[in-house]
Write an enzyme that holds these catalytic residues in place. Structure first.
Site, PDB file in Angstrom:
ATOM      1  CE1 TYR A  49      -3.704  -2.589   0.425  1.00  0.00           C
ATOM      2  CE2 TYR A  49      -2.469  -3.527   2.286  1.00  0.00           C
ATOM      3  CZ  TYR A  49      -3.125  -3.407   1.197  1.00  0.00           C
ATOM      4  OH  TYR A  49      -4.103  -4.531   1.234  1.00  0.00           O
TER       5      TYR A  49
ATOM      6  CG  ASN B 129     -10.314  -4.222  -8.371  1.00  0.00           C
ATOM      7  OD1 ASN B 129     -10.761  -4.069  -8.926  1.00  0.00           O
ATOM      8  ND2 ASN B 129      -9.402  -5.045  -7.549  1.00  0.00           N
TER       9      ASN B 129
ATOM     10  CB  CYS C  11      -6.817  -4.779  -5.089  1.00  0.00           C
ATOM     11  SG  CYS C  11      -7.996  -6.508  -5.394  1.00  0.00           S
ATOM     12  CG  HIS C  12      -4.600 -11.503  -5.868  1.00  0.00           C
ATOM     13  ND1 HIS C  12      -5.331 -11.002  -6.855  1.00  0.00           N
ATOM     14  CD2 HIS C  12      -3.592 -12.036  -5.631  1.00  0.00           C
ATOM     15  CE1 HIS C  12      -4.146 -11.606  -7.918  1.00  0.00           C
ATOM     16  NE2 HIS C  12      -2.955 -12.595  -7.455  1.00  0.00           N
TER      17      HIS C  12
ATOM     18  CD  GLU D 209      -1.456 -14.160  -9.168  1.00  0.00           C
ATOM     19  OE1 GLU D 209      -2.076 -13.843  -9.245  1.00  0.00           O
ATOM     20  OE2 GLU D 209      -0.562 -13.036  -7.730  1.00  0.00           O
TER      21      GLU D 209
END
Length: 103
Positions: free
Chosen positions: A23, A46, A54-55, A81
């Site tokens: 952030y 979002n 946004c994760h 990921e």
DNA sequence: CCTGGGGCAGCCG
DNA sequence: ACGGCTGCCCCAG
């Protein structure tokens, strides 16, 4: 959607799979170092979680941080990921991506 | 680990 | 327009 929000979302969409940002980094990249909390708000609203990852935004201390669909989900997505998480924290040193300065 | 104070965009009355 | 409140935060202690 506000100018601020679209700038935030645009930057976030540049974070590649397997990497994260914070952030605070977003706030800095926007040239507004004290807006980290407002950045979180922008992400919370979002409009399209599917195309805007946004994760991939975590706290500056590496902790996962909040997420619309729960922190568990967020951690799960990051793991899928390839982002390593230990004791609820991301190794920022390895997985932080550098953002371009946006205006 | 937990607190308190700072900070600010967005929302609501 | 205006003041209050909230929230995917941060930092010092």
């Amino acid at each position: 959607m506000s100018e601020f929000q679209s700038r935030v979302l645009k930057l976030v969409s540049m974070v590649p799979r397997g990497k994260v940002t914070t952030y605070k980094e977003l706030a800095l990249a926007l040239g507004r170092p004290r807006t980290c909390r407002a950045v979180g708000n922008a992400l919370a609203r979002n409009p399209n979680p599917v195309i805007i990852p946004c994760h991939r935004v975590v706290r500056s201390d590496g902790k996962i941080g909040g997420y619309k669909f729960g922190e568990r989900k967020k951690a799960k997505l990051l793991l899928m990921e390839g982002v390593m998480i230990k004791n609820g924290k991301v190794y920022l040193q390895n997985f932080l991506t550098k953002l371009p300065k946006s205006r």
